[in-house]
Design an enzyme around this catalytic site. Sequence first.
Site, PDB file in Angstrom:
ATOM      1  N   GLY A 217      16.611   5.730   8.844  1.00 53.02           N
ATOM      2  CA  GLY A 217      16.519   4.303   9.019  1.00 53.02           C
ATOM      3  C   GLY A 217      15.655   3.697   7.920  1.00 53.02           C
ATOM      4  O   GLY A 217      15.035   4.408   7.127  1.00 53.02           O
ATOM      5  N   GLY A 219      12.352   1.926   7.032  1.00 52.13           N
ATOM      6  CA  GLY A 219      11.018   1.821   7.619  1.00 52.13           C
ATOM      7  C   GLY A 219      10.112   2.815   6.937  1.00 52.13           C
ATOM      8  O   GLY A 219      10.575   3.793   6.347  1.00 52.13           O
ATOM      9  N   ILE A 221       8.099   5.049   8.096  1.00 56.38           N
ATOM     10  CA  ILE A 221       8.014   6.405   8.632  1.00 56.38           C
ATOM     11  C   ILE A 221       9.264   7.219   8.314  1.00 56.38           C
ATOM     12  O   ILE A 221       9.156   8.307   7.743  1.00 56.38           O
ATOM     13  CB  ILE A 221       7.709   6.389  10.138  1.00 56.38           C
ATOM     14  CG1 ILE A 221       6.271   5.880  10.349  1.00 56.38           C
ATOM     15  CG2 ILE A 221       7.869   7.779  10.737  1.00 56.38           C
ATOM     16  CD1 ILE A 221       5.819   5.871  11.770  1.00 56.38           C
ATOM     17  N   GLU A 240      23.520   4.828   7.841  1.00 56.05           N
ATOM     18  CA  GLU A 240      23.795   3.420   8.089  1.00 56.05           C
ATOM     19  C   GLU A 240      23.276   2.563   6.942  1.00 56.05           C
ATOM     20  O   GLU A 240      23.946   1.660   6.445  1.00 56.05           O
ATOM     21  CB  GLU A 240      23.104   3.059   9.396  1.00 56.05           C
ATOM     22  CG  GLU A 240      23.257   1.674   9.901  1.00 56.05           C
ATOM     23  CD  GLU A 240      22.466   1.533  11.191  1.00 56.05           C
ATOM     24  OE1 GLU A 240      21.497   0.766  11.205  1.00 56.05           O
ATOM     25  OE2 GLU A 240      22.815   2.213  12.184  1.00 56.05           O
ATOM     26  N   GLY A 338      22.099   1.574  15.170  1.00 54.69           N
ATOM     27  CA  GLY A 338      22.905   2.794  15.052  1.00 54.69           C
ATOM     28  C   GLY A 338      22.181   4.039  15.495  1.00 54.69           C
ATOM     29  O   GLY A 338      22.653   5.152  15.277  1.00 54.69           O
TER      30      GLY A 338
END
Length: 622
Positions: A217, A219, A221, A240, A338
Site C-alpha cells: 500500500g 504509506g 510503513i 494496486e 483493496g
Amino acid sequence: MILNWQATYQKRLVDAASALAKIRRGARIFIGSACGEPQLLVRTLLDMAPSLADIEIIHFLDAGTTSYNEEKYTEAFRHNALFIGTNTRAAIKEGNADYTPVFLSEIPLMIQQGAMPIDVALISVSPPDSSGYVSLGVSVDITKTAAEEATYTVAEVNPNMPRTLGDSFLHVSEISAFVKNDTPIAEFEQKSPDHIARSIGQLISDLIDNESTLQTGVGKIPASVFPYLCNKKDLGIHTETFSDGLIDLIEAGVVTCRKKTLNQGKVVAAFCMGTRRLYDYVHNNPLFEFRPCKYVNDPYVIAQNDRMVSINSALTVDLTGQVCSDSLGFEFYSGIGGQVDFVRGSAMSKRGKSIMVLPSTTEDGKISRIVPCLSPGSGVVVTRGDIHYVVTEYGIAYVHGKSVRDRAMTLINIAHPDFRSELLAAAKQQRYIFQDQTLPVVLYPKEYEVHWVDKQGVEIFFRPVKATDERAIQELIYDLPEQFVFTRFFQSLKSFPHKVAMPLAAIDYNDKMAIAAVIGKEEPEGREKIVAIGRYINNPNTGFAEIAFTTHQDWQNRGVGTFLLQYLIRIAKEKKIAGFTADVLRQNRPMLLVFSKSGYPMTTHLEEGVYELKIDFSQENI
C-alpha cells in the site's frame, strides 16, 4: 469515425463550462482518482455550484487538491467516498459526507451492473496518440470502468499526464467532451519512515523470498520495506498502487519481474501516486502495465502469482486476530480499499504470504494498537479466518490456523512491552489463555538468531525459545522414545503438562536461557518444528549455570548438540556466567562426548551412575 478521429476530437473539444453545462441536478458524478483528479473540471464544477443541487460525488481516493465538502457547497454536493482521504475525513466525521465500505475489486462490477450507476465521469487523460487513443495515465483503477459506463464522460486533456501502457486507453470516440488544461499533475510526497517504520520494514524483508511478487500500500510503513530489499533477486510487482520508492529497486536490478508466473516482465498496477520523477519514469515505459481494478484486485488473478506477498497497514488488531483498518471506533478513518482483495489473493497463491503491519502503539505511545478487543464501532476489515502474518517493530506473529490461545500469546509477544502485562491480564480475564500463564520480562533477543548447517548439509535455524513455544516443546518431548526421556530427565514421564512445559518456554533470557534448533523456517512459522533445545539456568550463589540438552533422535549425531553447547557458552560468557554444571547418566556416552568438546577444563564426579560435570570458563584447555 475511427479513421477520422481528429475531426471527432476537434468537434468535442470545448471549454470547461460548456462541457459541464449538460450536468443535471441530482446527477451522480464520478471524479478521477487520486493524482489523476481533473483539476480544472473540479474547479469549474465548484464554480457552477449555485446552479446545481443534490449532486452526488463518487470518489475512490480524493487527492485533496480542491474541496467540495465545504459548508457553502452543502446544497449542491454530497460526497460519497469509496475510500477516505485526508480531504474527506472531517466531513464524514461531522456527517456532511458519506462513506461506502466496499472491496475495490467489486466496485467496477457494481458500476457495470447498475448498483452504482454513473451519470457523469470527469477524468484526466494524456493527449491523443496517432491512432486517436488517450491514456488514463496515473489513474486507471476504477476510472476506466466509470468512463466506459457513464452516460456522459468529460476528459481533461493534460500534456503533463504520462502515457501509461496496458489496459489504460480510451478512444476519442468513447468520450463525450474534451477540455484542455496544461497544469502539473497532483503530486504525492511519501513521508520518510521513522525508526519504528524502519524496524518493521526490516522484519518484513525477512519474510520475502527471492522471486516473490509484491503488493504494498501507499504509506510510510508498507513502503519502509523497500530499502531492505536490496539483497533480493528477481522480485515482481502486482499491486494496486505504488510510489517513487519502486524506481530505486528497479534501477538496482532488484525488481525485474522476470520470474513472475503471471504478466511476466511487467509491473502490474491500477494507479500510482508520486512525484514528477515517477510520472516521467512510467511515461511510455513498457515495463509498466496499468490495468483496471476489476483485473488487478481480483483475488483469483492475484493468486496466479506464485510467492505473492501482500503488505498492508492495520489500525488495530485484537487478540483473536481481527483487524480493523478503516475506523477508529465509530469514526471512519480510511477504507477497505483493496486490502481484503490482496489478503485473500496472496493467501491462495502458491507459497504466498499475507502480511498486516502496524506500529505497536499510537504516535504518542499512550495506547496499544494490539488490543484485548476491538472498541465499539470498530469495523472488522480482515477477519480472524483471513489473518496470516502480523508485524510490529517488536516482531513477527504468524496466527493463521492457530487457536485463540496461541494467537493471544503470539500477539502479546509482539505488543509494546509497556502493555504486555495489561494484555496478558485481559487475555486471562477473557479466558483466552491459562490463568497461570507468564511472559518474559525481557524483550526477545533477536540478536541470538543464527543459521547453521549440520553434518548432513541441512540448514537449521537456531533462536531463543519463546513463550509461544510451549506446545512445540511438548511435541518434542512426546516424540522421544521412552529411553531417551529417561536419559534426559532421569525418570519416565507419562505426561508433560502445561505446568511443566510453561517454565521451559517463558524464560527471562538472562539467568534462564534456552536456544531452540528449528526446521521448517522456509514455511510459515506455524509449521516450524523444534528438533533440539539447549538451556541453562544460572545459580546466582555460585555464578555457574546448570545446562541441559534435549535432541530429537533423528537429529542426533549431526553436530547439533556440539553447536548448541558452543553457542550457549558464548551467550553465557556475555552474561558474565562463570561456567556450566551438568548431570549426565553414565550410559549417555554421546552427551559426555559433547561436553568433552567444550574447549574449557572439565571436572567430573561419578556418583550412583550419574556424572556431575563442571566446566570452568575462566581458563581454556591447553
